[in-house]
Motif scaffolding. Structure first.
Motif, short mmCIF file in Angstrom:
data_model
loop_
_atom_site.label_atom_id
_atom_site.label_comp_id
_atom_site.label_asym_id
_atom_site.label_seq_id
_atom_site.Cartn_x
_atom_site.Cartn_y
_atom_site.Cartn_z
N SER A 178 28.11 -10.07 5.35
CA SER A 178 27.76 -8.65 5.37
C SER A 178 26.98 -8.37 6.65
N ILE A 179 27.29 -7.27 7.26
CA ILE A 179 26.64 -6.93 8.52
C ILE A 179 25.63 -5.82 8.26
N THR A 180 24.39 -6.09 8.60
CA THR A 180 23.35 -5.09 8.43
C THR A 180 23.21 -4.28 9.71
N SER A 181 22.40 -3.26 9.66
CA SER A 181 22.19 -2.41 10.84
C SER A 181 21.63 -3.23 11.99
N ARG A 182 20.69 -4.12 11.69
CA ARG A 182 20.10 -4.96 12.74
C ARG A 182 21.17 -5.86 13.35
N ASP A 183 22.06 -6.37 12.48
CA ASP A 183 23.15 -7.22 12.97
C ASP A 183 24.08 -6.42 13.87
N ARG A 184 24.35 -5.17 13.49
CA ARG A 184 25.24 -4.35 14.31
C ARG A 184 24.64 -4.17 15.71
N ASP A 185 23.34 -3.95 15.78
CA ASP A 185 22.70 -3.80 17.08
C ASP A 185 22.85 -5.07 17.90
N SER A 186 22.70 -6.21 17.25
CA SER A 186 22.86 -7.49 17.95
C SER A 186 24.29 -7.65 18.44
N VAL A 187 25.25 -7.27 17.62
CA VAL A 187 26.65 -7.38 18.01
C VAL A 187 26.93 -6.49 19.21
N VAL A 188 26.38 -5.30 19.22
CA VAL A 188 26.57 -4.38 20.34
C VAL A 188 25.99 -4.98 21.61
N ILE A 189 24.80 -5.55 21.51
CA ILE A 189 24.16 -6.16 22.67
C ILE A 189 24.99 -7.33 23.19
N ILE A 190 25.45 -8.17 22.28
CA ILE A 190 26.26 -9.32 22.68
C ILE A 190 27.56 -8.87 23.32
N ARG A 191 28.18 -7.83 22.74
CA ARG A 191 29.42 -7.30 23.30
C ARG A 191 29.21 -6.82 24.73
N LYS A 192 28.11 -6.11 24.96
CA LYS A 192 27.81 -5.62 26.31
C LYS A 192 27.59 -6.78 27.26
N GLN A 193 26.89 -7.82 26.80
CA GLN A 193 26.65 -8.98 27.65
C GLN A 193 27.96 -9.69 27.99
N VAL A 194 28.84 -9.79 27.01
CA VAL A 194 30.14 -10.44 27.25
C VAL A 194 30.96 -9.61 28.24
N GLU A 195 30.96 -8.30 28.07
CA GLU A 195 31.69 -7.43 28.99
C GLU A 195 31.14 -7.57 30.41
N LYS A 196 29.81 -7.62 30.53
CA LYS A 196 29.20 -7.78 31.86
C LYS A 196 29.59 -9.13 32.45
#
Length: 108
Positions: A54-72
């Motif tokens: 289950s993905i919580t709101s905090r987890d979603r924020d982490s996923v977004v941050i990781i996605r941005k880092q991977v894209e960079k």
């Protein structure tokens, strides 16, 4: 069914209960490992068995941050590859000009 295949192949075989006992022992003795050769940072492998995550709101924020880092990171890798290709072409061009210069000096 595994036992049926076993019985068909070996008619004078163990009874089903004994077969299952031996199979259970066999299954618990090993530690299956899957080794995959890959370049470091090239891919990410995830192996998960169990209940659905289950993905919580905090987890979603982490996923977004990781996605941005991977894209960079991907963008930086692409830029580096382009710089390396440009440097290779320039080195080839410099080598070609050097050979032409040597040829012209010889044939004056």
């Amino acid at each position: 069914e595994l036992y049926k295949e076993y019985r068909d192949k070996y008619p004078e075989c163990y009874w089903r209960s004994r077969f299952c006992d031996y199979l259970r022992l066999y299954m618990h003795q090993g530690n299956p490992v899957m080794h995959m050769d890959h370049k470091a940072g090239d891919k990410m492998y995830v192996d998960f068995t169990g209940r659905r995550l289950s993905i919580t709101s905090r987890d979603r924020d982490s996923v977004v941050i990781i996605r941005k880092q991977v894209e960079k990171y991907e963008q930086l890798v692409l830029e580096q590859a382009e710089r390396m290709e440009r440097a290779r072409r320039e080195a080839e061009e410099a080598e070609k000009l050097k050979k032409e210069t040597e040829y012209l000096k010889k044939n004056r």
